[in-house]
Design a protein around this motif. Sequence first.
Motif, PDB file in Angstrom:
ATOM      1  N   ARG A 196       0.829  -1.210   0.000  1.00 47.74           N
ATOM      2  CA  ARG A 196       0.000   0.000   0.000  1.00 47.74           C
ATOM      3  C   ARG A 196       0.858   1.252   0.000  1.00 47.74           C
ATOM      4  NH1 ARG A 196      -4.826  -1.412   4.381  1.00 47.74           N
ATOM      5  NH2 ARG A 196      -6.263  -2.405   2.896  1.00 47.74           N
ATOM      6  N   ALA A 197       1.949   1.231   0.750  1.00 48.11           N
ATOM      7  CA  ALA A 197       2.836   2.393   0.819  1.00 48.11           C
ATOM      8  C   ALA A 197       3.455   2.704  -0.536  1.00 48.11           C
ATOM      9  CB  ALA A 197       3.938   2.143   1.851  1.00 48.11           C
ATOM     10  N   ALA A 198       3.580   1.688  -1.390  1.00 50.70           N
ATOM     11  CA  ALA A 198       4.153   1.878  -2.721  1.00 50.70           C
ATOM     12  C   ALA A 198       3.091   2.127  -3.786  1.00 50.70           C
ATOM     13  CB  ALA A 198       4.987   0.660  -3.102  1.00 50.70           C
ATOM     14  N   GLY A 199       1.830   2.225  -3.386  1.00 53.86           N
ATOM     15  CA  GLY A 199       0.772   2.557  -4.334  1.00 53.86           C
ATOM     16  C   GLY A 199       0.009   1.392  -4.914  1.00 53.86           C
ATOM     17  N   PHE A 200       0.069   0.223  -4.272  1.00 53.59           N
ATOM     18  CA  PHE A 200      -0.681  -0.947  -4.735  1.00 53.59           C
ATOM     19  C   PHE A 200      -1.913  -1.169  -3.865  1.00 53.59           C
ATOM     20  CE2 PHE A 200       3.598  -1.817  -6.262  1.00 53.59           C
ATOM     21  CZ  PHE A 200       3.394  -2.414  -7.501  1.00 53.59           C
ATOM     22  N   ARG A 201      -2.957  -1.731  -4.455  1.00 51.95           N
ATOM     23  CA  ARG A 201      -4.144  -2.138  -3.714  1.00 51.95           C
ATOM     24  C   ARG A 201      -4.270  -3.657  -3.780  1.00 51.95           C
ATOM     25  NH1 ARG A 201      -5.994  -0.148  -8.631  1.00 51.95           N
ATOM     26  NH2 ARG A 201      -7.305  -1.567  -9.838  1.00 51.95           N
ATOM     27  N   ASN A 202      -4.798  -4.225  -2.728  1.00 50.11           N
ATOM     28  CA  ASN A 202      -4.922  -5.671  -2.613  1.00 50.11           C
ATOM     29  C   ASN A 202      -6.295  -6.151  -3.055  1.00 50.11           C
ATOM     30  OD1 ASN A 202      -5.823  -7.902  -0.109  1.00 50.11           O
ATOM     31  ND2 ASN A 202      -4.141  -8.421  -1.463  1.00 50.11           N
ATOM     32  N   TYR A 203      -6.349  -7.361  -3.607  1.00 50.88           N
ATOM     33  CA  TYR A 203      -7.607  -8.053  -3.888  1.00 50.88           C
ATOM     34  C   TYR A 203      -7.933  -8.866  -2.637  1.00 50.88           C
ATOM     35  CZ  TYR A 203     -10.788 -11.531  -5.963  1.00 50.88           C
ATOM     36  OH  TYR A 203     -11.859 -12.350  -6.246  1.00 50.88           O
ATOM     37  N   ALA A 204      -9.020  -8.545  -1.979  1.00 53.40           N
ATOM     38  CA  ALA A 204      -9.312  -9.075  -0.646  1.00 53.40           C
ATOM     39  C   ALA A 204      -9.460 -10.595  -0.597  1.00 53.40           C
ATOM     40  CB  ALA A 204     -10.582  -8.428  -0.096  1.00 53.40           C
ATOM     41  N   ARG A 205      -9.734 -11.234  -1.735  1.00 52.06           N
ATOM     42  CA  ARG A 205      -9.880 -12.691  -1.740  1.00 52.06           C
ATOM     43  C   ARG A 205      -8.544 -13.418  -1.764  1.00 52.06           C
ATOM     44  NH1 ARG A 205     -14.695 -14.638  -3.847  1.00 52.06           N
ATOM     45  NH2 ARG A 205     -13.942 -16.680  -3.157  1.00 52.06           N
ATOM     46  N   GLU A 206      -7.456 -12.682  -2.104  1.00 54.53           N
ATOM     47  CA  GLU A 206      -6.146 -13.322  -2.260  1.00 54.53           C
ATOM     48  C   GLU A 206      -5.061 -12.459  -1.613  1.00 54.53           C
ATOM     49  OE1 GLU A 206      -7.189 -15.380  -6.608  1.00 54.53           O
ATOM     50  OE2 GLU A 206      -5.804 -13.675  -6.503  1.00 54.53           O
ATOM     51  N   TRP A 207      -4.462 -12.937  -0.551  1.00 55.68           N
ATOM     52  CA  TRP A 207      -3.470 -12.142   0.161  1.00 55.68           C
ATOM     53  C   TRP A 207      -2.264 -11.791  -0.706  1.00 55.68           C
ATOM     54  CZ3 TRP A 207       1.294 -14.278   0.239  1.00 55.68           C
ATOM     55  CH2 TRP A 207       1.415 -15.672   0.178  1.00 55.68           C
ATOM     56  N   TRP A 208      -2.007 -12.546  -1.757  1.00 53.75           N
ATOM     57  CA  TRP A 208      -0.818 -12.370  -2.596  1.00 53.75           C
ATOM     58  C   TRP A 208      -1.024 -11.431  -3.782  1.00 53.75           C
ATOM     59  CZ3 TRP A 208      -3.435 -17.098  -2.065  1.00 53.75           C
ATOM     60  CH2 TRP A 208      -4.288 -17.432  -3.115  1.00 53.75           C
ATOM     61  N   HIS A 209      -2.231 -10.978  -4.039  1.00 57.94           N
ATOM     62  CA  HIS A 209      -2.593 -10.309  -5.290  1.00 57.94           C
ATOM     63  C   HIS A 209      -2.695  -8.791  -5.112  1.00 57.94           C
ATOM     64  CE1 HIS A 209      -5.151 -10.324  -9.126  1.00 57.94           C
ATOM     65  NE2 HIS A 209      -5.363  -9.113  -8.627  1.00 57.94           N
ATOM     66  N   PHE A 210      -1.893  -8.044  -5.883  1.00 59.40           N
ATOM     67  CA  PHE A 210      -1.867  -6.580  -5.767  1.00 59.40           C
ATOM     68  C   PHE A 210      -1.828  -5.930  -7.154  1.00 59.40           C
ATOM     69  CE2 PHE A 210      -0.231  -8.160  -1.798  1.00 59.40           C
ATOM     70  CZ  PHE A 210      -0.726  -7.280  -0.847  1.00 59.40           C
ATOM     71  N   THR A 211      -2.542  -4.810  -7.279  1.00 58.57           N
ATOM     72  CA  THR A 211      -2.574  -4.038  -8.520  1.00 58.57           C
ATOM     73  C   THR A 211      -2.159  -2.604  -8.239  1.00 58.57           C
ATOM     74  OG1 THR A 211      -4.356  -5.412  -9.434  1.00 58.57           O
ATOM     75  CG2 THR A 211      -4.030  -3.243 -10.431  1.00 58.57           C
TER      76      THR A 211
END
Length: 229
Positions: A196-211
């Motif tokens: 998050r600090a680097a500007g990514f958001r997480n997909y709540a269904r998968e702890w490993w998945h960021f956009t």
Amino acid sequence: MALLPTISSPAHAAPLPAGFVRLADVDPSIRQDIRYAGLENFLHRKADGYDAPVCILTRQAAKALSTVQKAMTAKGLTLVVFDCYRPAQAVADMGKWTRQGGPPDPQWYPTVQRGDLIAEGYIGELSSHSRGSTVDLAIAETDKKSSAHPACGAPDGGTLDFGTGFDCFDPKSETASALIGAEAAANRKMLLAAMRAAGFRNYAREWWHFTLTKEPFPKQRFDFPVTAN
């Protein structure tokens, strides 16, 4: 007149589309363990479009990921990426595979029928990965590369305890799941905060998945193959 033999030059991959880079060219210190280029994934085979085990991302996503890696390195840790840009043909391949049906798989989807993986939200008929700014990843100790098999998901490649492995299609993989231990929950929170600090958001269904939140191609999907060079 004698004819000279025809010499065929080796094939070279086409250049990446403008705006894309190979992660190793931006930050070679990030460990790469690209699962869909091999056999250790829920397909049990290589996915279409993966011609090499290489992480490709948009330049913005790669640079943002490098800032996370610097924070991890300061702690004696490293990022491990499992998937980055995913060709649209690979997404279609995965969709076709689910429609073939079959029983649950103890390693990858222990409580879901194969034919229900799309309906249950574990596999998408479209994927943000094809836009080039989504990454699947975990954190590992810098000097630990042993591979173990968690109860569900991919062999962990020496990662910290995250409660499940990558691509565990199960409620335990939800980022805020209460079904995991305290250490795993703490590691998920560390990964979430750093991304998050680097500007990514997480997909709540998968702890490993960021956009990447400010992705450069939010409405465009790509289908060039994943190649080494």
